[in-house]
Scaffold this motif. Structure first.
Motif, PDB file in Angstrom:
ATOM      1  N   THR A   1      57.102  34.008  -8.203  1.00 23.46           N
ATOM      2  CA  THR A   1      56.302  34.595  -7.130  1.00 23.46           C
ATOM      3  C   THR A   1      54.823  34.244  -7.277  1.00 23.46           C
ATOM      4  O   THR A   1      54.358  33.829  -8.338  1.00 23.46           O
ATOM      5  CB  THR A   1      56.495  36.129  -7.116  1.00 23.46           C
ATOM      6  OG1 THR A   1      55.886  36.678  -5.950  1.00 23.46           O
ATOM      7  CG2 THR A   1      55.888  36.780  -8.355  1.00 23.46           C
TER       8      THR A   1
ATOM      9  N   GLY B   1      56.563  27.223  -5.526  1.00 28.67           N
ATOM     10  CA  GLY B   1      57.370  27.671  -6.656  1.00 28.67           C
ATOM     11  C   GLY B   1      57.782  26.539  -7.572  1.00 28.67           C
ATOM     12  O   GLY B   1      57.609  26.609  -8.790  1.00 28.67           O
TER      13      GLY B   1
ATOM     14  N   CYS C   1      68.042  31.896  -8.858  1.00 31.72           N
ATOM     15  CA  CYS C   1      66.626  32.253  -8.903  1.00 31.72           C
ATOM     16  C   CYS C   1      66.199  32.895  -7.583  1.00 31.72           C
ATOM     17  O   CYS C   1      66.825  32.679  -6.542  1.00 31.72           O
ATOM     18  CB  CYS C   1      65.767  31.028  -9.182  1.00 31.72           C
ATOM     19  SG  CYS C   1      65.911  30.386 -10.869  1.00 31.72           S
TER      20      CYS C   1
ATOM     21  N   PHE D   1      62.870  33.149  -5.066  1.00 33.60           N
ATOM     22  CA  PHE D   1      61.558  32.624  -4.716  1.00 33.60           C
ATOM     23  C   PHE D   1      60.964  33.561  -3.669  1.00 33.60           C
ATOM     24  O   PHE D   1      61.472  33.639  -2.553  1.00 33.60           O
ATOM     25  CB  PHE D   1      61.663  31.205  -4.159  1.00 33.60           C
ATOM     26  CG  PHE D   1      62.212  30.212  -5.153  1.00 33.60           C
ATOM     27  CD1 PHE D   1      61.357  29.453  -5.928  1.00 33.60           C
ATOM     28  CD2 PHE D   1      63.581  30.060  -5.325  1.00 33.60           C
ATOM     29  CE1 PHE D   1      61.852  28.542  -6.853  1.00 33.60           C
ATOM     30  CE2 PHE D   1      64.086  29.155  -6.240  1.00 33.60           C
ATOM     31  CZ  PHE D   1      63.224  28.397  -7.004  1.00 33.60           C
TER      32      PHE D   1
ATOM     33  N   ASN E   1      55.690  32.872  -2.285  1.00 29.62           N
ATOM     34  CA  ASN E   1      55.008  31.661  -2.725  1.00 29.62           C
ATOM     35  C   ASN E   1      54.439  30.913  -1.520  1.00 29.62           C
ATOM     36  O   ASN E   1      54.960  31.019  -0.416  1.00 29.62           O
ATOM     37  CB  ASN E   1      55.966  30.759  -3.503  1.00 29.62           C
ATOM     38  CG  ASN E   1      56.553  31.466  -4.698  1.00 29.62           C
ATOM     39  OD1 ASN E   1      55.855  31.773  -5.652  1.00 29.62           O
ATOM     40  ND2 ASN E   1      57.853  31.751  -4.648  1.00 29.62           N
TER      41      ASN E   1
ATOM     42  N   GLY F   1      58.475  27.391  -1.186  1.00 29.90           N
ATOM     43  CA  GLY F   1      59.368  27.703  -2.298  1.00 29.90           C
ATOM     44  C   GLY F   1      59.620  26.496  -3.176  1.00 29.90           C
ATOM     45  O   GLY F   1      59.321  26.495  -4.369  1.00 29.90           O
TER      46      GLY F   1
ATOM     47  N   CYS G   1      70.556  30.901  -4.849  1.00 28.90           N
ATOM     48  CA  CYS G   1      69.156  31.327  -4.887  1.00 28.90           C
ATOM     49  C   CYS G   1      68.800  32.107  -3.618  1.00 28.90           C
ATOM     50  O   CYS G   1      69.465  31.982  -2.586  1.00 28.90           O
ATOM     51  CB  CYS G   1      68.227  30.127  -5.024  1.00 28.90           C
ATOM     52  SG  CYS G   1      68.323  29.291  -6.636  1.00 28.90           S
TER      53      CYS G   1
ATOM     54  N   PHE H   1      65.485  32.904  -1.061  1.00 25.89           N
ATOM     55  CA  PHE H   1      64.132  32.531  -0.650  1.00 25.89           C
ATOM     56  C   PHE H   1      63.657  33.543   0.387  1.00 25.89           C
ATOM     57  O   PHE H   1      64.261  33.661   1.456  1.00 25.89           O
ATOM     58  CB  PHE H   1      64.121  31.134  -0.028  1.00 25.89           C
ATOM     59  CG  PHE H   1      64.518  30.023  -0.957  1.00 25.89           C
ATOM     60  CD1 PHE H   1      63.550  29.216  -1.555  1.00 25.89           C
ATOM     61  CD2 PHE H   1      65.854  29.769  -1.235  1.00 25.89           C
ATOM     62  CE1 PHE H   1      63.908  28.182  -2.403  1.00 25.89           C
ATOM     63  CE2 PHE H   1      66.231  28.739  -2.091  1.00 25.89           C
ATOM     64  CZ  PHE H   1      65.260  27.945  -2.677  1.00 25.89           C
TER      65      PHE H   1
ATOM     66  N   ASN I   1      58.240  33.217   1.800  1.00 27.80           N
ATOM     67  CA  ASN I   1      57.456  32.064   1.375  1.00 27.80           C
ATOM     68  C   ASN I   1      56.834  31.402   2.600  1.00 27.80           C
ATOM     69  O   ASN I   1      57.417  31.422   3.688  1.00 27.80           O
ATOM     70  CB  ASN I   1      58.342  31.065   0.632  1.00 27.80           C
ATOM     71  CG  ASN I   1      59.021  31.688  -0.575  1.00 27.80           C
ATOM     72  OD1 ASN I   1      58.398  31.941  -1.586  1.00 27.80           O
ATOM     73  ND2 ASN I   1      60.321  31.946  -0.446  1.00 27.80           N
TER      74      ASN I   1
END
Length: 222
Positions: A91, A100, A114, A116, A119, A127, A140, A142, A145
């Motif tokens: 972040t 990211g 993960c 993100f 970002n 991201g 992941c 997101f 972002n």
């Protein structure tokens, strides 16, 4: 086996094949951002990437600003799929390309489980920015972002995205995901409430299958 003072120190000292385990906590400041695998096949992960609470509690706070830019991780030395990043929340990154994470110079890491969040990139890929390589991005999330192009992901090469969720990402032009070259493959993903569009294809090809995309998208099972 050994406790290090920073993530960069730990990853820099890990020999090929080694795993760096990051305990829950918020990591910020010098040594805990702009981290490179230096071309090595290592794994950097949280204590348990399969536990969403552990992932949410293992935070890389990049503390990047427009004036003093910082990324989470930088893959630029030909990393392969055996270079694995897993189970972290990244972040507050800010960069021109890839807030990211950025991938360049034929680097093709595996990025798994993960988050993100929050970002930014002044140009491309809030991201993740993939300029050259074939990263595998799996499981992941997101969210929130931002970038001029590709709020969550900007692809200029080849990338595979599997089982990922994109929501609340934004751009000034383009979409939550922006493809400008090469081939981008999305499978079993959710793209919802990214503005002004979910996916923008400027060039190259985008193949989307078995995904839930606001407004629909051509492809089997969407």
């Amino acid at each position: 086996e050994h406790t290090y003072d920073s993530l960069k120190e730990a990853s820099n000292n890990a020999p090929p094949g080694e795993t760096v385990v990051i305990l829950p906590g918020t990591y910020s400041g010098k040594g805990n951002r702009d981290i490179s695998f230096l071309g090595r096949a290592i794994t950097v992960r949280s204590l348990d990437p399969n536990d969403s609470k552990v992932v949410a509690g293992t935070v890389i706070d990049c503390q990047g600003t427009q004036v003093v830019q910082h990324q989470g991780f930088v893959f630029k030395t030909g990393e392969s799929a055996r270079s694995v990043l897993a189970g972290l929340t990244i972040t507050n990154a800010y960069s021109t390309y890839g807030g990211g994470i950025s991938c360049a110079n034929n680097s093709s890491p595996t990025i798994s489980k993960c988050v993100f969040k929050g970002n930014r990139a002044s140009q491309r890929g809030g991201g993740i920015y993939n300029a050259s390589g074939s990263p595998l991005i799996t499981n992941c999330i997101f969210s929130s972002n931002t970038a001029a192009e590709g709020g969550a992901l900007y692809n200029y090469s080849t990338a595979r995205v599997v089982n990922c969720t994109f929501t609340g990402n934004s751009t000034t032009t383009g979409g939550g995901i922006h493809n400008q070259g090469g081939a981008l493959t999305l499978t079993n993903c959710i793209l919802w409430n990214n503005t002004p569009a979910e996916v923008r294809v400027g060039a190259g090809t985008v193949s989307v299958t078995y995904s839930d995309i606001r407004g629909g998208f051509t492809g089997a099972g969407n």
